[in-house]
Scaffold this active site. Structure first.
Site, short mmCIF file in Angstrom:
data_model
loop_
_atom_site.label_atom_id
_atom_site.label_comp_id
_atom_site.label_asym_id
_atom_site.label_seq_id
_atom_site.Cartn_x
_atom_site.Cartn_y
_atom_site.Cartn_z
N HIS A 164 -9.88 9.50 -23.57
CA HIS A 164 -10.29 8.52 -24.57
C HIS A 164 -11.49 9.04 -25.37
O HIS A 164 -11.52 8.93 -26.60
CB HIS A 164 -10.65 7.20 -23.90
CG HIS A 164 -9.46 6.36 -23.54
ND1 HIS A 164 -8.21 6.90 -23.35
CD2 HIS A 164 -9.33 5.02 -23.33
CE1 HIS A 164 -7.36 5.93 -23.04
NE2 HIS A 164 -8.01 4.79 -23.02
N HIS A 223 -15.00 6.34 -16.10
CA HIS A 223 -15.29 7.76 -15.93
C HIS A 223 -16.75 8.03 -15.52
O HIS A 223 -17.64 7.19 -15.69
CB HIS A 223 -15.00 8.55 -17.22
CG HIS A 223 -13.55 8.61 -17.56
ND1 HIS A 223 -12.66 9.46 -16.94
CD2 HIS A 223 -12.83 7.92 -18.49
CE1 HIS A 223 -11.46 9.29 -17.46
NE2 HIS A 223 -11.52 8.36 -18.40
#
Length: 271
Positions: A164, A223
């Site tokens: 992303h 993340h």
């Protein structure tokens, strides 16, 4: 139409300016640092955006390159054709060829997206192991890929570079670079074309805002810091290698505004 015109003028003053293009990479890196710090400090409130099934993630981010590609396709084609006709006084055939050359930037972007995402998945598979609970008396199974692990209800633990952060940063920078053509293009003479270009431009601006917002959400909720930073750096590196290095060369898709030297701080059309 008047609202569209006013909206276009307002957005053009903020997003097409050279200063915005210079600051955007630093803004994205700053969001990675700030978002990660807030996440690690557990200072982020619970919101629907932390659910991967939220509307923006499912219908926009998951197909981010498709949105970027199909909105940039008509925008680059129309603006490049008009630019070639009005600024260089090319004929129709040469103007079409100029537009096709610039549209090849989308093919480059597609290649960048595909190669990088495949590389990220390869690295995650290479560095990961599967944590899967086996039934009593059943031999522990080893899974070679994340997909095999998930199919057997396991959890894959690997170095998951943020796709992303990579894709959203790359798409954002690419859109802003392509919109720079409006600095050197006059669209006042043709009312229909002005509506078309303004509609595409406003759509691209709102898409850019979605990408930046979802980039921020990724840094806040998902993340590790290193995974997000590396993903963003790959996106920035891909943008820099194309728009700041390769596209300045003769054998390339070229820049939205021609005759722009690499050292130019204004990055504007040379009149």
């Amino acid at each position: 139409m008047e609202r569209l015109e006013r909206c276009s003028r307002c957005l053009r003053a903020r997003l097409v300016a050279a200063a915005a293009r210079r600051r955007l990479p630093w803004l994205l890196l700053g969001l990675v640092v700030l978002g990660s710090a807030l996440k690690d400090g557990e200072l982020v409130p619970e919101t629907p955006m932390q659910n991967k099934r939220n509307v923006l993630n499912v219908y926009f981010v998951k197909v981010a390159w498709a949105w970027t590609f199909w909105l940039l396709l008509p925008f680059i084609g129309v603006t490049t054709y008009l630019f070639a006709r009005s600024k260089f006084f090319y004929g129709p055939t040469k103007s079409v060829l100029a537009a096709l050359r610039r549209l090849s930037a989308l093919l480059v972007g597609t290649a960048v997206w595909y190669v990088c995402t495949e590389l990220f998945m390869y690295i995650e598979n290479l560095t990961g192991t599967c944590s899967a609970s086996s039934e009593l008396g059943e031999a522990h199974q080893l899974y070679a890929t994340k997909q095999d692990c998930h199919r057997n209800n396991g959890i894959w633990n690997g170095f998951d570079i943020s796709g992303h952060c990579f894709l959203l940063s790359y798409c954002t920078l690419m859109i802003v670079e392509e919109m720079a053509v409006l600095e050197g293009l006059s669209i006042d003479r043709n009312a229909r074309l002005r509506v078309v270009i303004n509609s595409l431009f406003v759509s691209l601006c709102f898409l850019t805002m979605i990408w930046v917002f979802m980039f921020l959400c990724t840094t806040l909720y998902f993340h590790d810091f290193s995974q997000k930073l590396l993903g963003a750096l790959v996106g920035l590196a891909a943008w820099y290698a194309t728009y700041r290095v390769w596209y300045l060369k003769p054998f390339s898709p070229g820049l939205p505004l021609p005759n722009t030297p690499l050292s130019s701080k204004k990055y504007s059309y040379s009149r």
